[in-house]
Design a protein around this motif. Structure first.
Motif, short mmCIF file in Angstrom:
data_model
loop_
_atom_site.label_atom_id
_atom_site.label_comp_id
_atom_site.label_asym_id
_atom_site.label_seq_id
_atom_site.Cartn_x
_atom_site.Cartn_y
_atom_site.Cartn_z
N ASP A 251 0.86 -1.18 0.00
CA ASP A 251 0.00 0.00 0.00
C ASP A 251 0.90 1.23 0.00
OD1 ASP A 251 -2.40 -1.58 0.33
OD2 ASP A 251 -1.70 -1.94 2.37
N VAL A 252 0.68 2.13 -0.95
CA VAL A 252 1.59 3.26 -1.16
C VAL A 252 0.90 4.58 -0.82
CG1 VAL A 252 3.09 4.43 -2.80
CG2 VAL A 252 2.74 1.96 -2.98
N ALA A 253 1.56 5.40 -0.02
CA ALA A 253 1.12 6.77 0.27
C ALA A 253 2.21 7.73 -0.19
CB ALA A 253 0.85 6.94 1.76
N ILE A 254 1.87 8.99 -0.33
CA ILE A 254 2.81 10.01 -0.83
C ILE A 254 3.05 11.04 0.26
CG2 ILE A 254 3.33 11.64 -2.69
CD1 ILE A 254 2.83 8.81 -3.67
N SER A 255 4.30 11.30 0.60
CA SER A 255 4.64 12.29 1.61
C SER A 255 4.46 13.70 1.04
CB SER A 255 6.07 12.10 2.10
OG SER A 255 6.99 12.40 1.05
N ARG B 135 1.06 15.22 16.74
CA ARG B 135 0.65 14.94 15.36
C ARG B 135 0.30 13.46 15.14
NH1 ARG B 135 5.39 17.02 11.67
NH2 ARG B 135 3.82 16.56 10.05
N GLN B 136 0.14 12.73 16.19
CA GLN B 136 -0.05 11.29 16.05
C GLN B 136 -1.35 10.92 15.33
OE1 GLN B 136 -0.86 9.15 19.77
NE2 GLN B 136 -1.00 11.12 20.84
N LEU B 137 -2.33 11.80 15.32
CA LEU B 137 -3.59 11.54 14.63
C LEU B 137 -3.65 12.16 13.24
CD1 LEU B 137 -6.15 11.95 17.57
CD2 LEU B 137 -5.08 9.85 16.72
N ASP B 138 -2.58 12.82 12.83
CA ASP B 138 -2.54 13.43 11.50
C ASP B 138 -2.41 12.35 10.43
OD1 ASP B 138 -2.66 15.80 12.78
OD2 ASP B 138 -0.61 16.44 12.35
N ASP B 139 -2.87 12.68 9.23
CA ASP B 139 -2.73 11.77 8.11
C ASP B 139 -1.24 11.51 7.83
OD1 ASP B 139 -2.56 10.98 5.13
OD2 ASP B 139 -4.70 10.87 5.56
N ALA B 140 -0.92 10.26 7.53
CA ALA B 140 0.48 9.90 7.32
C ALA B 140 1.10 10.67 6.17
CB ALA B 140 0.59 8.40 7.06
N SER B 141 0.30 11.02 5.18
CA SER B 141 0.84 11.72 4.01
C SER B 141 1.16 13.19 4.29
CB SER B 141 -0.15 11.63 2.85
OG SER B 141 -1.37 12.27 3.18
N LEU B 142 0.82 13.69 5.47
CA LEU B 142 1.10 15.08 5.82
C LEU B 142 2.46 15.25 6.50
CD1 LEU B 142 -2.42 16.23 7.06
CD2 LEU B 142 -1.39 16.48 4.80
N PHE B 143 3.21 14.16 6.59
CA PHE B 143 4.59 14.22 7.11
C PHE B 143 5.55 14.24 5.92
CE2 PHE B 143 2.18 12.58 10.59
CZ PHE B 143 2.86 12.92 11.75
N ASN B 144 6.72 14.86 6.10
CA ASN B 144 7.73 14.78 5.05
C ASN B 144 8.56 13.51 5.25
OD1 ASN B 144 10.03 15.33 6.82
ND2 ASN B 144 9.38 17.46 6.83
N TRP B 145 9.35 13.18 4.25
CA TRP B 145 10.06 11.90 4.28
C TRP B 145 11.10 11.85 5.40
CZ3 TRP B 145 9.79 7.14 3.72
CH2 TRP B 145 10.90 6.30 3.58
N THR B 146 11.73 12.95 5.71
CA THR B 146 12.71 12.96 6.80
C THR B 146 12.05 12.61 8.12
OG1 THR B 146 14.01 14.66 5.65
CG2 THR B 146 14.44 14.35 8.00
N GLU B 147 10.89 13.18 8.37
CA GLU B 147 10.16 12.88 9.61
C GLU B 147 9.70 11.42 9.64
OE1 GLU B 147 8.17 17.32 10.35
OE2 GLU B 147 7.13 15.81 9.11
N ASN C 256 -0.90 -0.73 -4.51
CA ASN C 256 -2.21 -0.12 -4.23
C ASN C 256 -1.96 1.33 -3.83
OD1 ASN C 256 -3.58 -2.68 -4.51
ND2 ASN C 256 -2.77 -3.21 -2.49
N ILE C 257 -2.18 2.24 -4.76
CA ILE C 257 -1.85 3.64 -4.53
C ILE C 257 -3.01 4.34 -3.82
CG2 ILE C 257 -1.04 5.77 -5.59
CD1 ILE C 257 0.79 3.42 -6.06
N ARG C 258 -2.70 5.03 -2.73
CA ARG C 258 -3.70 5.86 -2.06
C ARG C 258 -3.53 7.30 -2.52
NH1 ARG C 258 -2.86 4.70 3.16
NH2 ARG C 258 -1.81 6.60 3.78
N LYS C 259 -4.49 7.76 -3.28
CA LYS C 259 -4.42 9.09 -3.85
C LYS C 259 -4.46 10.14 -2.73
CE LYS C 259 -6.56 11.89 -7.46
NZ LYS C 259 -7.64 11.96 -8.47
N PRO C 260 -3.55 11.13 -2.75
CA PRO C 260 -3.53 12.16 -1.69
C PRO C 260 -4.82 12.97 -1.64
CG PRO C 260 -1.51 12.19 -2.98
CD PRO C 260 -2.47 11.30 -3.71
N LEU C 261 -5.06 13.58 -0.50
CA LEU C 261 -6.22 14.45 -0.32
C LEU C 261 -6.11 15.68 -1.22
CD1 LEU C 261 -6.44 14.29 3.58
CD2 LEU C 261 -7.80 12.99 1.94
N PRO C 262 -7.22 16.32 -1.56
CA PRO C 262 -7.17 17.50 -2.46
C PRO C 262 -6.27 18.61 -1.94
CG PRO C 262 -9.42 16.70 -2.23
CD PRO C 262 -8.61 15.93 -1.24
N GLU C 263 -6.20 18.77 -0.61
CA GLU C 263 -5.36 19.85 -0.07
C GLU C 263 -3.89 19.46 0.05
OE1 GLU C 263 -7.33 17.64 3.43
OE2 GLU C 263 -7.89 18.38 1.41
#
Length: 588
Positions: A262-266, A292-304, A359-366
């Protein structure tokens, strides 16, 4: 004339005492009765039978739902926020409840067969009520949080229907003894006719129900397709933390021919592997970034994301009870795992010369990469060095902008829609992939991958259906299935089916004839004039004093009670140990 004081002899009835004692707490002979059971006790017997059937259904459901225990625990986690194996208490309570209700039902059936009055003890009534209410509440809860799982019952019948039919046939055949005794040994009534008619209808339905079976494994052996390939779904998550390098390596070690992720995008455009929407379950984000533990995983940058530990949760929670099997070296390696990037996983697949399913999870509109996510993913594929022909991409979106990759869809489509979209393969949940659909897809050169397949019985029926590949959380289990669990030709099954029906019919007819024959003999012998206590005055000469208890009491002989004339007396002949009736006269 010398009259002897009558001697009444009682045989020990250890088994009867055991049955009536445990069921109704009636341990003494005088507490028991052979009168008809009251309507209240008959109602409790019906409740007991209903509880047994419900628990039988409940136990069967959980036995086949083992394939999706991980999905169940995830559903509970998404509601409670706490990861733990909720299936253990459910299985334990189901086992205890089913055993308890089954034991009581067996005792009740013994009551009926022995002619004893049903009288369930009040403690058992509370226990039956509690078990029934608990099971009903469990069914309602599962229907609320895991409603889609009911589909597995219909899928499982493709593997278990022939065996369930044999078991049901044997049970209903055995019950004919009780039905025959109830119908033959009592005076005719409308209720008896109804009971006999219902039993006959159930028996005929069981004889004919195999006509409705649709079992893929009832086929000729030469038609069996090659063994389905096993795709490591998130690696081997039962042996190592999901979506980690260790997990994918373990999947390859256990014979996986492909890897699924399952793939997400930072936020900075790096594709990484994560199943959940948040990082809370499989990382230590609550420790590193508590706010930030409840934030969407894709809202973190790759370093974090890379700074998080992705292995300690597996060692602490032990979600599949496998940590104890790990060596100290393996535990140390797992404990140091980090979140895996898509590039790392594809490089591993490239070195192993296997394919990958994404399985790509498309990022949120924002999301900053909401418009460029597919280019980020495509760049990661190219960077890994894997051949694009070995990469399958789902879901079926932005097809016109993604070239070179294998096109797949994760929804059930008609053959016409598949051709219009240019799709070459489908990834379907096992509940959506019927045997007929699979055959239609394969006939039109559409490859089908079924998920999740974690149990040998499900793998076997999909193998018989001709599925090319399955996606599994347990490749280590499926690799031990070198052949379908069972496979037989249609002629062989027809022989078993018809033979079983004929044998059952012969036994049922024989039981009814046997019961009727002994009833006629009993009536002709005149024993119907004596009550049960008189019948107990029987041959005790063959038993020692250790086997019988002797109690002296006066018997009041009257025509009303025992049908004897006033001149008949019950006298004892001590020389042979028999209690017998004699017609008044001198006793020598």
């Amino acid at each position: 004339m010398v009259k002897h004081q009558p001697l009444q002899v009682y045989e020990k009835q250890v088994f009867v005492s055991f049955v009536t004692g445990i069921y109704g707490c009636r341990w003494k002979r005088y507490q028991r009765s052979q009168d008809d059971s009251s309507r209240w006790e008959c109602t409790w017997f019906i409740i007991l039978c209903s509880s047994f059937l419900l628990l039988l259904f409940w136990a069967y459901f959980w036995s086949v739902a083992q394939n999706d225990f991980n999905e169940f625990n995830l559903s509970v986690y998404n509601r409670s926020g706490v990861w733990k194996d909720e299936t253990i208490p459910l299985l334990a309570s189901t086992t205890v409840g089913f055993s308890y209700i089954t034991f009581l039902l067996i005792l009740a059936l013994f009551h009926i067969s022995l002619g004893q009055q049903l009288n369930l003890y009040w403690v058992h009534k509370i226990g039956v009520s509690a078990t029934l209410l608990t099971t009903i509440s469990g069914v309602i809860t599962v229907d609320d949080i895991w409603r889609d799982e009911w589909d597995i019952l219909f899928v499982s019948l493709q593997a278990t229907a022939p065996f369930l039919h044999i078991g049901a046939l044997a049970t209903v055949t055995a019950v004919s003894w009780l039905i025959a005794g109830y119908v033959i040994r009592r005076e005719r009534s409308n209720f008896q006719i109804m009971v006999l008619l219902v039993y006959a209808l159930v028996l005929v339905a069981l004889y004919l129900v195999p006509l409705t079976f649709n079992c893929p494994c009832i086929m000729d052996r030469h038609r069996l397709k090659p063994r389905p390939d096993i795709i490591g779904r998130r690696g081997a998550p039962m042996l190592a933390p999901e979506h980690t390098v260790v997990s994918f390596n373990r999947a390859l070690q256990h014979g996986a021919s492909s890897l699924e992720a399952d793939v997400a995008i930072s936020v900075d455009g790096v594709p990484f592997l994560m199943r959940d929407r948040t990082l809370r379950r499989t990382t230590d984000v609550s420790k590193i970034f508590p706010a930030r533990q409840l934030d969407d995983a894709s809202l973190f940058n790759w370093t974090e994301i890379r700074s998080l530990n992705a292995g300690q949760w597996f060692l602490k929670s032990d979600p599949y009870w496998t940590v104890e099997t790990l060596t100290a070296r393996e535990r140390s390696r797992i404990g140091n795992q980090t979140v895996c990037s898509l590039t790392e996983m594809l490089r591993l697949a490239s070195r192993a010369n296997i394919s990958a399913l994404l399985n790509i999870r498309k990022p949120l509109p924002e999301h900053p990469r909401s418009r460029n996510w597919f280019m980020d993913t495509l760049w990661a594929v190219q960077k890994s060095g894997i051949s694009q022909k070995r990469v399958t991409w789902t879901p079926d979106t932005d097809r016109g902008r993604v070239r070179g990759l294998q096109q797949a869809a994760n929804e059930k489509l008609s053959v016409e829609e598949i051709r219009q979209r240019g799709i070459t393969s489908l990834t379907l949940h096992y509940s959506k992939a019927s045997h007929r659909d699979i055959q239609e897809y394969l006939a039109n050169n559409v490859s089908v991958t079924v998920y999740p397949v974690n149990e040998p019985w499900l793998y076997s029926i999909l193998w018989c259906s001709g599925v090319p590949s399955v996606s599994s959380d347990a490749p280590q289990v499926l690799r031990k299935v070198p052949y379908p669990i069972w496979l037989m030709s249609q002629n062989a099954y027809n022989f078993i089916w018809i033979s079983s029906d004929l044998l059952s019919l012969i036994i049922v007819i024989g039981i009814f004839c046997f019961q009727n024959y002994h009833m006629i003999r009993w009536k002709m012998s005149g024993m119907q004039n004596y009550n049960p206590e008189q019948i107990m005055l029987s041959a005790v000469s063959h038993r020692t004093s250790r086997d019988v208890n002797i109690m002296k009491e006066k018997l009041i002989l009257s025509e009303l009670n025992n049908g004897l004339s006033s001149t008949e007396e019950l006298s004892l002949y001590p020389e042979n140990g028999y209690a017998r009736y004699s017609h008044g006269g001198p006793s020598r």
